[in-house]
Design a protein around this motif. Structure first.
Motif, short mmCIF file in Angstrom:
data_model
loop_
_atom_site.label_atom_id
_atom_site.label_comp_id
_atom_site.label_asym_id
_atom_site.label_seq_id
_atom_site.Cartn_x
_atom_site.Cartn_y
_atom_site.Cartn_z
N ARG A 182 -26.75 64.45 20.93
CA ARG A 182 -25.69 63.57 20.46
C ARG A 182 -24.62 63.58 21.53
O ARG A 182 -24.07 64.63 21.86
CB ARG A 182 -25.09 64.09 19.16
CG ARG A 182 -26.06 64.08 18.02
CD ARG A 182 -25.41 64.61 16.78
NE ARG A 182 -25.55 63.64 15.71
CZ ARG A 182 -24.87 63.70 14.57
NH1 ARG A 182 -23.97 64.65 14.40
NH2 ARG A 182 -25.07 62.82 13.65
N LEU A 183 -24.31 62.40 22.04
CA LEU A 183 -23.38 62.33 23.16
C LEU A 183 -22.04 63.02 22.92
O LEU A 183 -21.59 63.79 23.79
CB LEU A 183 -23.15 60.88 23.55
CG LEU A 183 -23.91 60.43 24.80
CD1 LEU A 183 -23.55 59.02 25.16
CD2 LEU A 183 -23.65 61.36 25.98
N PRO A 184 -21.39 62.81 21.76
CA PRO A 184 -20.09 63.47 21.59
C PRO A 184 -20.19 64.99 21.75
O PRO A 184 -19.30 65.62 22.32
CB PRO A 184 -19.70 63.10 20.15
CG PRO A 184 -20.44 61.84 19.87
CD PRO A 184 -21.73 61.95 20.62
N GLU A 185 -21.30 65.56 21.27
CA GLU A 185 -21.46 67.02 21.38
C GLU A 185 -21.74 67.46 22.82
O GLU A 185 -21.25 68.49 23.27
CB GLU A 185 -22.61 67.46 20.45
CG GLU A 185 -22.16 67.43 18.99
CD GLU A 185 -23.30 67.46 17.99
OE1 GLU A 185 -24.44 67.74 18.38
OE2 GLU A 185 -23.02 67.18 16.80
N ILE A 186 -22.53 66.65 23.53
CA ILE A 186 -22.82 66.99 24.93
C ILE A 186 -21.54 66.90 25.77
O ILE A 186 -21.28 67.76 26.63
CB ILE A 186 -23.90 66.02 25.51
CG1 ILE A 186 -25.21 66.14 24.72
CG2 ILE A 186 -24.11 66.26 27.01
CD1 ILE A 186 -26.08 67.31 25.06
N ILE A 187 -20.75 65.88 25.50
CA ILE A 187 -19.50 65.72 26.26
C ILE A 187 -18.59 66.92 26.03
O ILE A 187 -18.04 67.51 26.96
CB ILE A 187 -18.79 64.40 25.87
CG1 ILE A 187 -19.62 63.20 26.34
CG2 ILE A 187 -17.38 64.33 26.47
CD1 ILE A 187 -19.13 61.85 25.84
N LYS A 188 -18.50 67.33 24.76
CA LYS A 188 -17.65 68.47 24.42
C LYS A 188 -18.17 69.76 25.08
O LYS A 188 -17.42 70.52 25.68
CB LYS A 188 -17.63 68.62 22.90
CG LYS A 188 -16.53 69.49 22.42
CD LYS A 188 -16.26 69.29 20.93
CE LYS A 188 -15.44 70.46 20.42
NZ LYS A 188 -15.71 70.80 19.05
N LYS A 189 -19.48 69.97 24.96
CA LYS A 189 -20.06 71.20 25.53
C LYS A 189 -19.98 71.22 27.05
O LYS A 189 -20.03 72.29 27.67
CB LYS A 189 -21.53 71.34 25.11
CG LYS A 189 -21.70 71.89 23.69
CD LYS A 189 -21.39 73.37 23.63
CE LYS A 189 -21.52 73.88 22.21
NZ LYS A 189 -20.90 75.20 22.05
N SER A 190 -19.89 70.05 27.67
CA SER A 190 -19.79 70.04 29.12
C SER A 190 -18.34 70.31 29.56
O SER A 190 -18.05 70.28 30.76
CB SER A 190 -20.30 68.71 29.69
OG SER A 190 -19.47 67.65 29.25
N GLY A 191 -17.48 70.56 28.60
CA GLY A 191 -16.11 70.97 28.92
C GLY A 191 -15.16 69.80 29.10
O GLY A 191 -14.06 69.96 29.61
#
Ligand code: PLP
Length: 459
Positions: A182-191
């Motif tokens: 899920r893009l929002p989660e990937i964006i968040k996890k990528s800092g």
């Protein structure tokens, strides 16, 4: 009764001495056989307690132990027959590799290779250099990097360019791919900090303009690879986004997902965004999967400007996410097929499956139906019908290919029961259930016999 039976069960020590396990003890360790014996005894006790067995036969106990040994020692990854018609089926391992890739894998697996040695100088080289020339040629990119998968490609690209800063993305492109991407989660996890703009159905150039602050690091575009939007919609095209980005000094990253390297319309298929075109339109970086439309091994490819790829290669995460020698060997062999577009649709299994004619599929379906009728007898009804296959792997969402399917129904058995029987066959056959019938889509089946083996188990 129950207690008497339980007392009759042999002890672990007694059992392990049985000549029935001599071979197994010689082949594996004693500890493994002890585990198998324990598991078998525990299972047998349950059978006694639940009243499912009413006597203790040593031959039955021995058979159960041998079954446990087999369970522990046999391969859990087996060849499966894809009769779903979905060409890039994620749960079945997506793209089937081409022959050249299989050969390259064998070479790389069975010996050492020049993974990070520059053969001209003997100095240390970059492993991605093994495929960079091909990727540059096929996409027009200045440089590239290869990582574990496309999710990793998106992750490291955002982390490199936008850690602690803003990633601007349209609400219409906040996608979920399935399997927890899920893009929002990937964006968040990528800092990074996600800055959503626009609405679910409409986003305008002005929305991006207004979102720009000193913290803006990336304009991110995601290809809607597994759904379509229609009706009152508008999207900011890549060219416009690139021009806004240029004006503000903000790079544009596009996640293409199932990036095609060539124009699929040549094969009578609808247009799917092409990596090279997106780069020439001005995207600074494009990320895509190796095992979707490209038809190669699982990996993520980051293609884009030299300056950005250099930064990605210096990110410690690159070491965490890098591809291994097997992946790079198979990828290189697959990419080399693209150098000859004349033979590509014959040599690349994914494209071969997409371009397979209905006549060819129909012939296999007819043959399978004859063999299945013979194997099944009169209680089953076996018909060949028209059907629709999807490509899968986030390619051409909403688009279907005409196909031929074998429909199987039974006088009393449910479609689920037939589905499970085929899945329990060796090799397992994965079909679909549609309108209370079990369906075998022959687009993704090579030989009629492949699905018939499954039938034998039913009888
Ligand atoms: C498939 C897909 C991904 C995930 O790629 P993997 O190779 O499965 O990690 C990300 N973004 C888009 C748009 C996709 O289609």
């Amino acid at each position: 009764m129950e207690n008497t039976l339980l007392r009759q069960l042999p002890s672990v020590d007694e059992l392990i001495k049985s000549p029935a396990f001599n071979e197994a003890v010689a082949a594996y360790s004693r500890a493994l056989i002890v585990d198998a014996v324990r598991e078998a005894l525990a299972e047998f006790r349950l059978l006694i307690v639940s009243g499912k067995v009413t006597d203790v036969k040593s031959s039955v106990v021995h058979a159960l132990v041998l079954e446990k040994i087999h369970e522990i020692t046999s391969s859990s990854i087996v060849r499966a027959i894809n009769a779903t018609g979905t060409i890039l089926h994620t749960n079945l391992g997506r793209a089937v590799l081409c022959d050249d890739a299989v050969e390259a894998l064998t070479i790389a697996a069975s010996g050492h290779v020049n993974l990070e040695i520059d053969l001209a100088t003997g100095e240390r080289g970059l492993r991605d250099g093994l495929v960079e020339g091909l990727i540059k040629r096929l996409t027009g990119a200045e440089a590239c990097a290869v990582v574990n998968n496309n999710a990793a490609a998106v992750f490291i690209t955002l982390n490199t360019l936008a850690e602690s800063r803003d990633v601007v993305i349209s609400r219409g492109e906040l996608i979920e791919i399935g399997g927890s991407f899920r893009l929002p989660e990937i964006i968040k996890k990528s800092g990074c900090v996600m800055r959503e703009v626009g609405t679910t159905n409409r986003t305008h150039p002005d929305d991006y303009e207004k979102a720009v602050t000193k913290d803006t690091a990336v304009f991110f575009k995601a290809h809607r690879s597994n759904f379509i939007v229609s009706g009152f919609t508008s999207e900011v095209g890549l060219a416009v986004l690139v021009s806004i980005g240029k004006r503000h000094g903000v790079p544009v990253v596009e996640d293409l997902g199932s990036g095609a390297l060539i124009d699929l319309t040549k094969y009578g298929l609808p247009k799917e965004p092409i990596v090279g075109e997106r780069l020439s339109t001005g995207a600074d970086v494009v990320t895509f999967s190796g095992d979707k439309l490209l038809g190669g091994p699982q990996c993520g490819i980051i293609a884009g400007s030299q300056a950005i790829i250099d930064r990605i290669n210096k990110n410690p995460l690159k070491r965490v996410l890098r591809a291994d020698k097997l992946t790079l060997s198979a990828l290189s062999a697959t990419l080399r097929l693209y150098l000859n577009e004349e033979t590509l649709s014959q040599n690349l299994p994914a494209l071969r499956a997409m371009t397979r004619s209905v006549e060819e599929i129909g012939a296999i379906a007819e043959k399978a139906s004859v063999l299945l009728r013979q194997a099944f007898g009169a209680d089953y009804k076996v018909d060949v019908k028209d059907g629709e296959s999807v490509i899968g792997g986030g390619a051409l969402p909403g688009y279907t290919l005409r196909t031929k399917v074998v429909l199987i129904t039974h006088k009393t058995f449910s479609a689920e029961k037939i589905f499970k029987a085929f899945l329990g066959a060796s090799p397992p056959v994965l079909g679909r259930i549609k309108d209370n019938a079990f369906v075998l889509d022959m687009r993704t089946v090579q030989r009629a016999e492949d699905v018939v083996i499954g039938a034998v188990k039913l009888l």
